[in-house]
Design a protein around this motif. Structure first.
Motif, PDB file in Angstrom:
ATOM      1  N   VAL A 117      47.077  43.179  26.799  1.00 43.59           N
ATOM      2  CA  VAL A 117      47.007  42.082  27.780  1.00 43.59           C
ATOM      3  C   VAL A 117      45.856  41.164  27.410  1.00 43.59           C
ATOM      4  CG1 VAL A 117      46.609  41.525  30.209  1.00 43.59           C
ATOM      5  CG2 VAL A 117      47.920  43.583  29.617  1.00 43.59           C
ATOM      6  N   ASP A 118      46.116  39.888  27.139  1.00 44.98           N
ATOM      7  CA  ASP A 118      45.037  38.930  26.827  1.00 44.98           C
ATOM      8  C   ASP A 118      44.161  38.779  28.058  1.00 44.98           C
ATOM      9  OD1 ASP A 118      47.209  36.643  24.954  1.00 44.98           O
ATOM     10  OD2 ASP A 118      46.317  38.590  24.449  1.00 44.98           O
ATOM     11  N   VAL A 119      42.873  38.798  27.890  1.00 43.70           N
ATOM     12  CA  VAL A 119      41.979  38.634  29.043  1.00 43.70           C
ATOM     13  C   VAL A 119      40.914  37.618  28.709  1.00 43.70           C
ATOM     14  CG1 VAL A 119      40.644  40.655  28.275  1.00 43.70           C
ATOM     15  CG2 VAL A 119      40.408  39.839  30.634  1.00 43.70           C
ATOM     16  N   LEU A 120      40.711  36.660  29.648  1.00 45.33           N
ATOM     17  CA  LEU A 120      39.688  35.628  29.484  1.00 45.33           C
ATOM     18  C   LEU A 120      38.445  36.129  30.203  1.00 45.33           C
ATOM     19  CD1 LEU A 120      39.157  32.686  28.592  1.00 45.33           C
ATOM     20  CD2 LEU A 120      40.005  31.957  30.838  1.00 45.33           C
ATOM     21  N   ILE A 121      37.383  36.384  29.491  1.00 50.65           N
ATOM     22  CA  ILE A 121      36.213  37.012  30.103  1.00 50.65           C
ATOM     23  C   ILE A 121      35.256  35.991  30.699  1.00 50.65           C
ATOM     24  CG2 ILE A 121      34.127  38.368  29.575  1.00 50.65           C
ATOM     25  CD1 ILE A 121      36.631  39.952  29.838  1.00 50.65           C
TER      26      ILE A 121
ATOM     27  N   GLY B  82      34.089  43.691  60.230  1.00 53.35           N
ATOM     28  CA  GLY B  82      35.274  42.913  60.600  1.00 53.35           C
ATOM     29  C   GLY B  82      35.499  41.676  59.748  1.00 53.35           C
ATOM     30  N   GLU B  83      34.590  41.387  58.836  1.00 54.08           N
ATOM     31  CA  GLU B  83      34.716  40.150  58.042  1.00 54.08           C
ATOM     32  C   GLU B  83      35.631  40.338  56.835  1.00 54.08           C
ATOM     33  OE1 GLU B  83      31.924  36.862  55.662  1.00 54.08           O
ATOM     34  OE2 GLU B  83      31.051  38.783  56.280  1.00 54.08           O
ATOM     35  N   ARG B  84      36.402  39.314  56.513  1.00 56.22           N
ATOM     36  CA  ARG B  84      37.158  39.340  55.264  1.00 56.22           C
ATOM     37  C   ARG B  84      36.669  38.179  54.393  1.00 56.22           C
ATOM     38  NH1 ARG B  84      40.877  37.206  58.843  1.00 56.22           N
ATOM     39  NH2 ARG B  84      41.644  35.126  58.324  1.00 56.22           N
ATOM     40  N   ARG B  85      36.757  38.347  53.082  1.00 57.74           N
ATOM     41  CA  ARG B  85      36.270  37.319  52.172  1.00 57.74           C
ATOM     42  C   ARG B  85      37.060  37.391  50.869  1.00 57.74           C
ATOM     43  NH1 ARG B  85      30.775  35.715  51.052  1.00 57.74           N
ATOM     44  NH2 ARG B  85      30.107  36.746  52.947  1.00 57.74           N
ATOM     45  N   LEU B  86      37.393  36.242  50.340  1.00 56.01           N
ATOM     46  CA  LEU B  86      38.036  36.170  49.018  1.00 56.01           C
ATOM     47  C   LEU B  86      36.940  36.243  47.968  1.00 56.01           C
ATOM     48  CD1 LEU B  86      40.711  35.830  47.504  1.00 56.01           C
ATOM     49  CD2 LEU B  86      40.335  33.357  47.574  1.00 56.01           C
ATOM     50  N   VAL B  87      36.993  37.279  47.131  1.00 52.33           N
ATOM     51  CA  VAL B  87      35.914  37.557  46.184  1.00 52.33           C
ATOM     52  C   VAL B  87      36.433  37.429  44.754  1.00 52.33           C
ATOM     53  CG1 VAL B  87      34.182  39.260  45.457  1.00 52.33           C
ATOM     54  CG2 VAL B  87      34.916  39.163  47.852  1.00 52.33           C
ATOM     55  N   GLY B  88      35.699  36.677  43.939  1.00 52.53           N
ATOM     56  CA  GLY B  88      36.086  36.496  42.545  1.00 52.53           C
ATOM     57  C   GLY B  88      35.785  37.740  41.711  1.00 52.53           C
ATOM     58  N   THR B  89      36.574  37.917  40.651  1.00 55.45           N
ATOM     59  CA  THR B  89      36.333  39.042  39.725  1.00 55.45           C
ATOM     60  C   THR B  89      35.916  38.537  38.355  1.00 55.45           C
ATOM     61  OG1 THR B  89      38.616  39.043  38.860  1.00 55.45           O
ATOM     62  CG2 THR B  89      38.144  40.388  40.856  1.00 55.45           C
ATOM     63  N   GLY B  90      36.024  37.205  38.149  1.00 59.35           N
ATOM     64  CA  GLY B  90      35.648  36.645  36.852  1.00 59.35           C
ATOM     65  C   GLY B  90      36.646  36.942  35.758  1.00 59.35           C
ATOM     66  N   VAL B  91      37.817  37.445  36.138  1.00 59.54           N
ATOM     67  CA  VAL B  91      38.788  37.852  35.110  1.00 59.54           C
ATOM     68  C   VAL B  91      40.098  37.103  35.320  1.00 59.54           C
ATOM     69  CG1 VAL B  91      40.323  39.775  34.480  1.00 59.54           C
ATOM     70  CG2 VAL B  91      37.867  40.160  34.684  1.00 59.54           C
ATOM     71  N   SER B  92      40.622  36.550  34.247  1.00 57.30           N
ATOM     72  CA  SER B  92      41.977  35.981  34.256  1.00 57.30           C
ATOM     73  C   SER B  92      42.748  36.682  33.151  1.00 57.30           C
ATOM     74  CB  SER B  92      41.929  34.470  33.969  1.00 57.30           C
ATOM     75  OG  SER B  92      41.160  33.816  34.942  1.00 57.30           O
ATOM     76  N   ILE B  93      44.032  36.958  33.403  1.00 60.02           N
ATOM     77  CA  ILE B  93      44.811  37.717  32.414  1.00 60.02           C
ATOM     78  C   ILE B  93      46.137  37.015  32.134  1.00 60.02           C
ATOM     79  CG2 ILE B  93      43.795  39.929  33.084  1.00 60.02           C
ATOM     80  CD1 ILE B  93      46.346  40.545  34.651  1.00 60.02           C
ATOM     81  N   ALA B  94      46.761  37.386  31.042  1.00 64.31           N
ATOM     82  CA  ALA B  94      48.122  36.923  30.724  1.00 64.31           C
ATOM     83  C   ALA B  94      48.959  38.171  30.511  1.00 64.31           C
ATOM     84  CB  ALA B  94      48.107  36.052  29.480  1.00 64.31           C
ATOM     85  N   LEU B  95      49.644  38.579  31.562  1.00 67.93           N
ATOM     86  CA  LEU B  95      50.491  39.774  31.448  1.00 67.93           C
ATOM     87  C   LEU B  95      51.732  39.454  30.611  1.00 67.93           C
ATOM     88  CD1 LEU B  95      50.390  40.851  35.199  1.00 67.93           C
ATOM     89  CD2 LEU B  95      49.524  42.218  33.293  1.00 67.93           C
ATOM     90  N   PRO B  96      52.208  40.430  29.841  1.00 63.73           N
ATOM     91  CA  PRO B  96      53.473  40.203  29.130  1.00 63.73           C
ATOM     92  C   PRO B  96      54.590  39.979  30.156  1.00 63.73           C
ATOM     93  CG  PRO B  96      52.403  42.225  28.380  1.00 63.73           C
ATOM     94  CD  PRO B  96      51.663  41.761  29.576  1.00 63.73           C
ATOM     95  N   ASP B  97      55.600  39.168  29.828  1.00 59.43           N
ATOM     96  CA  ASP B  97      56.716  38.977  30.745  1.00 59.43           C
ATOM     97  C   ASP B  97      57.358  40.338  31.050  1.00 59.43           C
ATOM     98  OD1 ASP B  97      59.920  37.416  30.884  1.00 59.43           O
ATOM     99  OD2 ASP B  97      58.260  37.305  32.315  1.00 59.43           O
TER     100      ASP B  97
END
Ligand SMILES: O=c1ccn([C@H]2C[C@H](O)[C@@H](COP(=O)(O)OP(=O)(O)OP(=O)(O)O)O2)c(=O)[nH]1
Ligand SMILES: [Mg+2]
Length: 162
Positions: free
Chosen positions: A5-9, A38-53
């Motif tokens: 899996v290609d990963v953009l670091i 009780g709080e919710r938050r959208l948290v980044g992981t710093g990772v983007s991937i390109a999964l195979p189809d």
């Protein structure tokens, strides 16, 4: 099966499996935050991937965070589509009624499960084939271990001609 899996670091590190044979690769937080009770938050992981189809990645909670701190993921399992190229983010929720939970950059906050997935071709029909379960759901088989569906139950067609 080890899929490449290609990963953009952008994150501090590549998602890692803690042990050989683990299903989930840990995702880390790319930010420092404190989740109030009780709080919710959208948290980044710093990772983007390109999964195979033909593959999907599910974002799921870590059991230790859930059990010890009440931290879960609102939309678990989060679904990462094969065509997604944006940053993988995690909607964390602090279900603890009293304690805030602090997350440092690099803390492992979730795990990513990569798996093959099929895509259905949905075919409109007038009637569905019968099945033992039929339209039963939402506790239809009862709750105690002795409860069981009636093996003699007839298959009940559903749909327009039910
Ligand atoms: O926990 C998650 C869930 C989704 N995504 C990303 C990857 C996924 O491919 C994209 C869309 O996810 P989803 O289809 O669940 O969101 P939506 O609300 O339906 O948005 P969209 O209209 O963009 O599909 O968002 C995440 O980063 N984390
Ligand atoms: Mg969507």
């Amino acid at each position: 099966m080890t899929e490449s899996v290609d990963v953009l670091i952008i994150a501090p590190e590549v998602p890692r499996y803690a042990h050989p044979g683990d299903a989930g690769a840990d995702l880390v937080s790319s930010e420092h935050l404190v989740l109030e009770p009780g709080e919710r938050r959208l948290v980044g992981t710093g990772v983007s991937i390109a999964l195979p189809d033909g593959f999907v990645a599910f974002v799921v909670p870590r059991s230790g965070l859930a059990t010890k701190h009440g931290i879960t993921i609102v939309n678990s399992p989060g679904t990462v589509d094969a065509g997604y190229r944006g940053e993988i983010k995690v909607t964390l929720l602090n279900t603890d009624a009293r304690e805030p939970y602090e997350i440092a950059v690099g803390d492992r906050i979730a795990q990513l499960i990569v798996m093959p997935v099929s895509r259905a071709t949905f075919v409109p029909v007038e009637t569905l084939p019968g099945s033992a379960r039929g339209a039963g759901g939402f506790g239809s088989t009862g709750y105690d271990s002795a409860a069981a569906s009636d093996p003699t139950s007839s298959d009940t067609p559903t749909g327009a001609n039910a």
